[in-house]
Design a protein around this motif. Structure first.
Motif, PDB file in Angstrom:
ATOM      1  N   LEU A 185      11.544   2.760 -18.389  1.00 35.92           N
ATOM      2  CA  LEU A 185      12.026   4.106 -18.680  1.00 35.92           C
ATOM      3  C   LEU A 185      13.504   4.130 -19.060  1.00 35.92           C
ATOM      4  O   LEU A 185      13.890   4.777 -20.041  1.00 35.92           O
ATOM      5  CB  LEU A 185      11.791   5.021 -17.472  1.00 35.92           C
ATOM      6  CG  LEU A 185      10.337   5.227 -17.040  1.00 35.92           C
ATOM      7  CD1 LEU A 185      10.276   6.118 -15.811  1.00 35.92           C
ATOM      8  CD2 LEU A 185       9.509   5.822 -18.171  1.00 35.92           C
ATOM      9  N   VAL A 186      14.340   3.453 -18.296  1.00 34.45           N
ATOM     10  CA  VAL A 186      15.785   3.533 -18.544  1.00 34.45           C
ATOM     11  C   VAL A 186      16.180   2.968 -19.911  1.00 34.45           C
ATOM     12  O   VAL A 186      16.917   3.630 -20.656  1.00 34.45           O
ATOM     13  CB  VAL A 186      16.565   2.859 -17.395  1.00 34.45           C
ATOM     14  CG1 VAL A 186      18.044   2.715 -17.739  1.00 34.45           C
ATOM     15  CG2 VAL A 186      16.399   3.663 -16.102  1.00 34.45           C
ATOM     16  N   PRO A 187      15.730   1.759 -20.297  1.00 33.55           N
ATOM     17  CA  PRO A 187      16.108   1.269 -21.635  1.00 33.55           C
ATOM     18  C   PRO A 187      15.627   2.176 -22.767  1.00 33.55           C
ATOM     19  O   PRO A 187      16.346   2.374 -23.758  1.00 33.55           O
ATOM     20  CB  PRO A 187      15.439  -0.106 -21.701  1.00 33.55           C
ATOM     21  CG  PRO A 187      15.360  -0.545 -20.268  1.00 33.55           C
ATOM     22  CD  PRO A 187      15.040   0.713 -19.518  1.00 33.55           C
ATOM     23  N   ALA A 188      14.416   2.717 -22.638  1.00 35.44           N
ATOM     24  CA  ALA A 188      13.911   3.630 -23.675  1.00 35.44           C
ATOM     25  C   ALA A 188      14.771   4.887 -23.749  1.00 35.44           C
ATOM     26  O   ALA A 188      15.150   5.352 -24.831  1.00 35.44           O
ATOM     27  CB  ALA A 188      12.454   3.989 -23.391  1.00 35.44           C
ATOM     28  N   ILE A 189      15.097   5.443 -22.590  1.00 35.03           N
ATOM     29  CA  ILE A 189      15.872   6.693 -22.542  1.00 35.03           C
ATOM     30  C   ILE A 189      17.303   6.473 -23.015  1.00 35.03           C
ATOM     31  O   ILE A 189      17.850   7.288 -23.771  1.00 35.03           O
ATOM     32  CB  ILE A 189      15.846   7.262 -21.111  1.00 35.03           C
ATOM     33  CG1 ILE A 189      14.423   7.734 -20.756  1.00 35.03           C
ATOM     34  CG2 ILE A 189      16.841   8.406 -20.959  1.00 35.03           C
ATOM     35  CD1 ILE A 189      14.209   7.986 -19.275  1.00 35.03           C
TER      36      ILE A 189
END
Length: 453
Positions: free
Chosen positions: A105-109
């Motif tokens: 989630l964090v890298p995509a966001i």
């Protein structure tokens, strides 16, 4: 009329607003960003990251998003792919929902958020959207997906990241649902590849899939609005034993009860597969009570769940990657080094004769006794040490330190973050970046996370 799960997920994602999210849920998301960025920076020089970056020909002075908080940039989908791989490369990232949510989630966001000029509040809301969708998917099947060979991080992560990026883009309910359905068709990841560079690739690929799913749906690419619950859809396809439940509608409370407050995040103390954390905690606790030399030990027996014994597949590891999935290594490392850290997860340490010799005296005993609230787990992991003197010592742990129910303190989380950045030569900006991430929801734009050394 039955409510399509796929449509319900899209409606939830589309309608979620930061102002509706409880402060405690924001705090969990903030922890996810902090821990993920730390391990991402620590993992950026791992060979798998360089191979992927070079093969994608990514990394120049221009691009939509930064690569691993460094000077190189790339288009957001490639940045998410590379950064997600870096975040999972050390197997040091957080755990929840049968997988590693933040590493997807964090890298995509961060990548899509930078491309869109999203605020910190936008990014937190996107994280919550992805987490809640991921949690809803796991709620329909109580069986352990690893048993069928799936890596849940790659399988659920593609959908969670699609949901997060749909929220960032402000997609309408049907378009968000199609992004989720498109994410489902990109779900992948095999347990057989644990202990190799392909495992972190699963996480990066899921982050990339999420960015692309939302972008393609926004551009008009269609997908089925029942792709999650259809008899030939996602939940049936990945189910270990076909015991999927409640496909007429989302589970009770979805969109009202915050699953992120129920499950939270477990933060790793050790850069190894989470299946070995309880036993490692037990061994270190035992050693604190009764210090031991390797030559005093006749044998070590570890009782763990059959599922975890299968995941920790490498009884005789020869590399740092293989050792991350070895209970034998976890025990030998704890005894010989007195800790299990980034330094010990090297080929040179794993191949040391004393480490190899002690690993040969470790056996793993699987149990089918189950933890009633944690699928795949035994009620406790037990370490039994037999000494050459005839003495026997035992220690058990039900929840590893750092588990959501026994969380790390803020000081411990900061210490892990600083250690991660120092390992990458970025120690000078560690405290400033930690503080910026810790106040993520107040930032006006993703670019404000760029803290110079």
């Amino acid at each position: 009329m039955p409510t399509s799960i796929t449509r319900a997920l899209g409606a939830f994602v589309s309608g979620l607003r930061f102002g509706a999210i409880p402060a405690d849920a924001v705090a969990v998301a903030r922890t996810g960003f902090v821990d993920c960025v730390g391990v991402m920076i620590a993992g950026r020089d791992e060979p798998v990251v360089g191979i992927l970056r070079d093969t994608l020909r990514a990394g120049g002075p221009r691009g939509e998003a930064a690569l691993t908080f460094g000077p190189l940039r790339a288009p957001a989908p490639e940045a998410a792919w590379i950064n997600g791989t870096a975040a999972h490369a050390l197997d040091y990232d957080d755990v929840a929902l049968r997988g590693h949510p933040s590493t997807v989630l964090v890298p995509a966001i961060l990548a899509e958020g930078e491309a869109l000029g999203a605020t910190g509040a936008d990014m937190v809301a996107a994280y919550i959207a992805g987490y809640e969708v991921w949690a809803e998917l796991t709620a329909h099947d109580q069986d352990f997906h690893h048993e069928k060979g799936w890596h849940p991080t790659g399988v659920f992560g593609a959908i969670g990241a699609a949901a997060a990026c749909a929220r960032l883009r402000g997609l309408d309910p049907d378009t968000a649902a199609q992004a989720i359905a498109l994410g489902a068709s990109q779900s992948a990841g095999l347990g057989a590849n644990f202990g190799t560079m392909t495992k972190p690739f699963h996480a990066g690929r899921a982050a990339h899939a999420g960015v692309m799913a939302a972008r393609l749906a926004a551009a008009g690419l269609t997908a089925s609005l029942d792709a999650i619950e259809h008899p030939r859809g996602f939940l049936y396809a990945i189910s270990p034993h076909g015991r999927v439940t409640g496909l007429d509608a989302p589970t009770e409370g979805f969109g009202r009860d915050w699953r992120i407050l129920e499950h939270r995040l477990s933060i790793k103390k050790f850069p190894i597969c989470y299946c070995g954390h309880r036993a490692t905690d037990a061994m270190l606790t035992l050693l604190a009570r009764r210090p031991l030399r390797p030559d005093e030990i006749a044998s070590i027996e570890v009782t763990t769940s059959r599922a975890h014994a299968g995941t920790l597949r490498n009884a005789h590891p020869q590399t740092g990657l293989e050792a991350k999935f070895s209970m034998q290594f976890d025990m030998a490392c704890a005894v010989i080094a007195g800790k299990v850290g980034l330094v010990e997860l090297s080929d040179a340490f794993v191949q040391r004769p004393d480490v190899q010799a002690l690993m040969a005296r470790v056996t793993v005993t699987p149990t089918d006794e189950a933890d009633p609230i944690a699928p795949g787990y035994a009620p406790a992991d037990i370490v039994r040490v037999a000494l050459r003197s005839g003495e026997r010592i035992e220690e058990s742990v039900r929840r590893a330190r750092g588990h959501a129910t026994v969380p790390l303190t803020d000081a411990e989380l900061r210490a892990k973050f600083i250690d991660c950045l120092q390992s990458a030569g970025e120690g000078r900006r560690a405290n400033a970046l930690f503080d910026r991430l810790n106040n993520l929801a107040t930032l006006g734009a993703a670019m404000e996370l760029d803290v110079a050394a």
